[in-house]
Design a protein around this motif. Structure first.
Motif, PDB file in Angstrom:
ATOM      1  N   ALA A 115       0.702  -1.254   0.087  1.00  0.00           N
ATOM      2  CA  ALA A 115      -0.038  -0.137  -0.054  1.00  0.00           C
ATOM      3  C   ALA A 115       0.834   1.332   0.038  1.00  0.00           C
ATOM      4  O   ALA A 115       0.342   2.314   0.158  1.00  0.00           O
ATOM      5  CB  ALA A 115      -0.827  -0.198   1.139  1.00  0.00           C
ATOM      6  N   MET A 116       2.011   1.122   0.010  1.00  0.00           N
ATOM      7  CA  MET A 116       3.063   2.443  -0.083  1.00  0.00           C
ATOM      8  C   MET A 116       2.908   3.097   1.157  1.00  0.00           C
ATOM      9  O   MET A 116       3.457   4.155   1.136  1.00  0.00           O
ATOM     10  CB  MET A 116       2.998   3.205  -1.367  1.00  0.00           C
ATOM     11  CG  MET A 116       3.061   2.382  -2.530  1.00  0.00           C
ATOM     12  SD  MET A 116       4.705   1.694  -2.920  1.00  0.00           S
ATOM     13  CE  MET A 116       5.496   3.147  -3.513  1.00  0.00           C
ATOM     14  N   ARG A 117       2.681   2.562   2.349  1.00  0.00           N
ATOM     15  CA  ARG A 117       2.666   3.213   3.506  1.00  0.00           C
ATOM     16  C   ARG A 117       3.952   3.103   4.085  1.00  0.00           C
ATOM     17  O   ARG A 117       4.551   3.905   4.938  1.00  0.00           O
ATOM     18  CB  ARG A 117       1.654   2.483   4.497  1.00  0.00           C
ATOM     19  CG  ARG A 117       0.302   2.712   4.356  1.00  0.00           C
ATOM     20  CD  ARG A 117      -0.691   2.360   5.306  1.00  0.00           C
ATOM     21  NE  ARG A 117      -0.530   0.973   5.516  1.00  0.00           N
ATOM     22  CZ  ARG A 117      -1.747   0.135   4.820  1.00  0.00           C
ATOM     23  NH1 ARG A 117      -2.598   0.669   3.978  1.00  0.00           N
ATOM     24  NH2 ARG A 117      -1.587  -0.955   4.871  1.00  0.00           N
ATOM     25  N   LEU A 118       4.837   1.927   3.612  1.00  0.00           N
ATOM     26  CA  LEU A 118       6.115   1.794   3.699  1.00  0.00           C
ATOM     27  C   LEU A 118       6.850   2.032   2.403  1.00  0.00           C
ATOM     28  O   LEU A 118       6.693   1.149   1.522  1.00  0.00           O
ATOM     29  CB  LEU A 118       6.496   0.530   4.329  1.00  0.00           C
ATOM     30  CG  LEU A 118       6.360   0.351   5.898  1.00  0.00           C
ATOM     31  CD1 LEU A 118       6.807  -1.126   6.202  1.00  0.00           C
ATOM     32  CD2 LEU A 118       7.149   1.299   6.671  1.00  0.00           C
ATOM     33  N   LEU A 119       7.428   3.136   2.187  1.00  0.00           N
ATOM     34  CA  LEU A 119       7.880   3.560   0.591  1.00  0.00           C
ATOM     35  C   LEU A 119       9.298   2.918   0.350  1.00  0.00           C
ATOM     36  O   LEU A 119      10.164   2.622   1.231  1.00  0.00           O
ATOM     37  CB  LEU A 119       8.222   5.067   0.712  1.00  0.00           C
ATOM     38  CG  LEU A 119       7.189   5.896   0.897  1.00  0.00           C
ATOM     39  CD1 LEU A 119       7.418   7.211   0.907  1.00  0.00           C
ATOM     40  CD2 LEU A 119       6.093   5.733  -0.084  1.00  0.00           C
ATOM     41  N   PRO A 120       9.476   2.494  -0.884  1.00  0.00           N
ATOM     42  CA  PRO A 120      10.542   1.856  -1.174  1.00  0.00           C
ATOM     43  C   PRO A 120      11.820   2.688  -1.042  1.00  0.00           C
ATOM     44  O   PRO A 120      11.990   3.794  -1.169  1.00  0.00           O
ATOM     45  CB  PRO A 120      10.542   1.999  -2.953  1.00  0.00           C
ATOM     46  CG  PRO A 120       8.992   1.959  -3.239  1.00  0.00           C
ATOM     47  CD  PRO A 120       8.435   2.910  -1.931  1.00  0.00           C
ATOM     48  N   GLY A 121      12.877   1.859  -0.591  1.00  0.00           N
ATOM     49  CA  GLY A 121      14.166   2.564  -0.033  1.00  0.00           C
ATOM     50  C   GLY A 121      14.109   3.027   1.421  1.00  0.00           C
ATOM     51  O   GLY A 121      15.247   3.564   1.892  1.00  0.00           O
ATOM     52  N   ALA A 122      12.931   2.980   2.161  1.00  0.00           N
ATOM     53  CA  ALA A 122      13.176   3.214   3.462  1.00  0.00           C
ATOM     54  C   ALA A 122      13.345   2.466   4.452  1.00  0.00           C
ATOM     55  O   ALA A 122      13.530   1.062   3.997  1.00  0.00           O
ATOM     56  CB  ALA A 122      11.276   3.386   3.666  1.00  0.00           C
ATOM     57  N   LYS A 123      14.315   2.821   5.505  1.00  0.00           N
ATOM     58  CA  LYS A 123      14.865   1.939   6.411  1.00  0.00           C
ATOM     59  C   LYS A 123      13.634   1.267   7.342  1.00  0.00           C
ATOM     60  O   LYS A 123      12.706   1.926   7.679  1.00  0.00           O
ATOM     61  CB  LYS A 123      15.865   2.699   7.450  1.00  0.00           C
ATOM     62  CG  LYS A 123      17.132   3.283   6.455  1.00  0.00           C
ATOM     63  CD  LYS A 123      17.933   3.903   7.524  1.00  0.00           C
ATOM     64  CE  LYS A 123      19.138   4.552   6.691  1.00  0.00           C
ATOM     65  NZ  LYS A 123      20.201   5.072   7.717  1.00  0.00           N
TER      66      LYS A 123
ATOM     67  N   ARG B 139      20.705  -6.899   4.551  1.00  0.00           N
ATOM     68  CA  ARG B 139      22.041  -6.870   4.192  1.00  0.00           C
ATOM     69  C   ARG B 139      22.726  -6.819   5.787  1.00  0.00           C
ATOM     70  O   ARG B 139      22.387  -6.198   6.725  1.00  0.00           O
ATOM     71  CB  ARG B 139      22.493  -5.612   3.661  1.00  0.00           C
ATOM     72  CG  ARG B 139      21.952  -5.276   2.086  1.00  0.00           C
ATOM     73  CD  ARG B 139      22.185  -3.996   1.653  1.00  0.00           C
ATOM     74  NE  ARG B 139      21.731  -2.858   2.505  1.00  0.00           N
ATOM     75  CZ  ARG B 139      21.914  -1.579   2.373  1.00  0.00           C
ATOM     76  NH1 ARG B 139      22.483  -1.091   1.195  1.00  0.00           N
ATOM     77  NH2 ARG B 139      21.322  -0.746   2.999  1.00  0.00           N
ATOM     78  N   PRO B 140      23.567  -7.793   5.976  1.00  0.00           N
ATOM     79  CA  PRO B 140      24.262  -8.060   7.193  1.00  0.00           C
ATOM     80  C   PRO B 140      24.947  -6.970   7.775  1.00  0.00           C
ATOM     81  O   PRO B 140      25.583  -6.567   6.654  1.00  0.00           O
ATOM     82  CB  PRO B 140      25.085  -9.227   6.872  1.00  0.00           C
ATOM     83  CG  PRO B 140      24.349 -10.157   5.950  1.00  0.00           C
ATOM     84  CD  PRO B 140      23.770  -9.024   4.917  1.00  0.00           C
ATOM     85  N   GLN B 141      24.895  -6.568   8.788  1.00  0.00           N
ATOM     86  CA  GLN B 141      25.879  -5.415   9.462  1.00  0.00           C
ATOM     87  C   GLN B 141      25.210  -3.929   8.910  1.00  0.00           C
ATOM     88  O   GLN B 141      25.872  -3.223   8.949  1.00  0.00           O
ATOM     89  CB  GLN B 141      27.169  -5.616   9.102  1.00  0.00           C
ATOM     90  CG  GLN B 141      27.682  -6.921   9.535  1.00  0.00           C
ATOM     91  CD  GLN B 141      27.111  -7.172  11.234  1.00  0.00           C
ATOM     92  OE1 GLN B 141      27.228  -6.465  12.245  1.00  0.00           O
ATOM     93  NE2 GLN B 141      26.870  -8.535  11.390  1.00  0.00           N
ATOM     94  N   ARG B 142      24.208  -4.105   8.038  1.00  0.00           N
ATOM     95  CA  ARG B 142      23.761  -2.773   7.421  1.00  0.00           C
ATOM     96  C   ARG B 142      22.393  -2.770   7.623  1.00  0.00           C
ATOM     97  O   ARG B 142      21.348  -3.784   7.922  1.00  0.00           O
ATOM     98  CB  ARG B 142      24.043  -2.790   5.934  1.00  0.00           C
ATOM     99  CG  ARG B 142      25.565  -2.695   5.743  1.00  0.00           C
ATOM    100  CD  ARG B 142      25.634  -2.947   4.140  1.00  0.00           C
ATOM    101  NE  ARG B 142      25.681  -1.414   3.581  1.00  0.00           N
ATOM    102  CZ  ARG B 142      25.494  -1.205   2.555  1.00  0.00           C
ATOM    103  NH1 ARG B 142      26.060  -2.271   1.424  1.00  0.00           N
ATOM    104  NH2 ARG B 142      25.449  -0.253   1.719  1.00  0.00           N
ATOM    105  N   ALA B 143      21.699  -1.302   7.479  1.00  0.00           N
ATOM    106  CA  ALA B 143      20.220  -1.097   7.566  1.00  0.00           C
ATOM    107  C   ALA B 143      19.452  -2.086   6.536  1.00  0.00           C
ATOM    108  O   ALA B 143      19.950  -2.167   5.485  1.00  0.00           O
ATOM    109  CB  ALA B 143      19.909   0.181   7.648  1.00  0.00           C
ATOM    110  N   THR B 144      18.320  -2.663   7.201  1.00  0.00           N
ATOM    111  CA  THR B 144      17.256  -3.250   6.411  1.00  0.00           C
ATOM    112  C   THR B 144      16.372  -2.315   5.964  1.00  0.00           C
ATOM    113  O   THR B 144      16.226  -1.260   6.356  1.00  0.00           O
ATOM    114  CB  THR B 144      16.617  -4.344   7.165  1.00  0.00           C
ATOM    115  OG1 THR B 144      17.282  -5.354   7.512  1.00  0.00           O
ATOM    116  CG2 THR B 144      15.509  -4.844   6.260  1.00  0.00           C
TER     117      THR B 144
END
Length: 228
Positions: A28-36, A69-74
């Motif tokens: 539903a794009m409440r969580l936008l593409p690229g958002a952490k 991504r391990p050790q990086r932000a999802t």
């Protein structure tokens, strides 16, 4: 000997709930593409431990909706043009055959259920309610699988719809787009009801092909949400 642990069952149920809600928010794009997105923050939001959230994240990663991504932000994965092409091909191949079968297997009860869904779609379009129409669209395609006695096929269809639905959310909230969705569904239903497999298949192909222009428009208007 394996001993049933009620706590494991509760954890799995919680994981499923978190998975479904996050998937809904992404589509539903409440969580936008690229958002952490953080396990810790999600766990706090739903007042659960991190384990069911981690399990939900893994499932969303397998669907290519999260980039883990391990050790990086999802992050919420951006919409992939290649993924859209692949999933559109798979969905069309499956759904065309489901519609073909439904023309010979649909019962009066299954046709009545689809007709009721169509009426609800008309009400949603008249009210300009894109959220309800999206839910009814999902159910419409499931009911066709029921009519074809091929419900397992809907799992494939729904998984592949997830990627196109994000892009459609950006473009199909206007009245014209909503009417096109309804008209496509009505045409497919009428052909299935008439037992006309050739017409039903042709209308299904046209209905799915309409998405192509929608996806192009969405990527042009929102380039930051797309990749490759």
């Amino acid at each position: 000997m394996n001993v049933f642990d009620p706590q494991d069952a509760r954890r799995l149920t919680t994981s499923e709930e978190v998975f479904r809600q996050l998937k809904s928010d992404i589509i539903a794009m409440r969580l936008l593409p690229g958002a952490k997105i953080s396990e810790v923050e999600v766990a706090k939001t739903y007042n659960v431990s991190r384990q069911p959230v981690r399990e939900a994240f893994m499932r969303l990663g397998e669907l290519d909706l999260l980039e883990i991504r391990p050790q990086r932000a999802t992050r919420v994965r951006k919409i992939s043009h290649q993924k859209l092409r692949d999933t559109r091909f798979i969905r069309a191949a499956v759904e065309v055959e489901v519609v073909r079968v439904a023309c010979t297997t649909a019962t009066p009860e299954s046709l009545e259920a689809i007709a009721a869904n169509i009426e609800q779609q008309r009400e949603a379009v008249a009210a300009g309610n894109a959220v309800d129409l999206k839910t009814l669209d999902y159910e419409f395609h499931r009911l066709i699988c029921v009519a074809a006695d091929r419900l397992p096929a809907f799992k494939v269809i729904s998984e592949n719809k997830a990627h196109t639905e994000r892009a459609c959310t950006l473009e199909l909230n206007d009245a014209t787009g909503m009417r096109e969705v309804l008209e496509g569904h009505v045409g497919i239903f009428e052909a299935i009801k008439a037992g006309d497999a050739e017409t039903a298949v042709a209308r299904t192909r046209v209905h799915l092909a309409h998405l192509d222009g929608t996806l192009i428009s969405a990527s042009q208007n929102n380039p930051d949400f797309f990749e490759d």
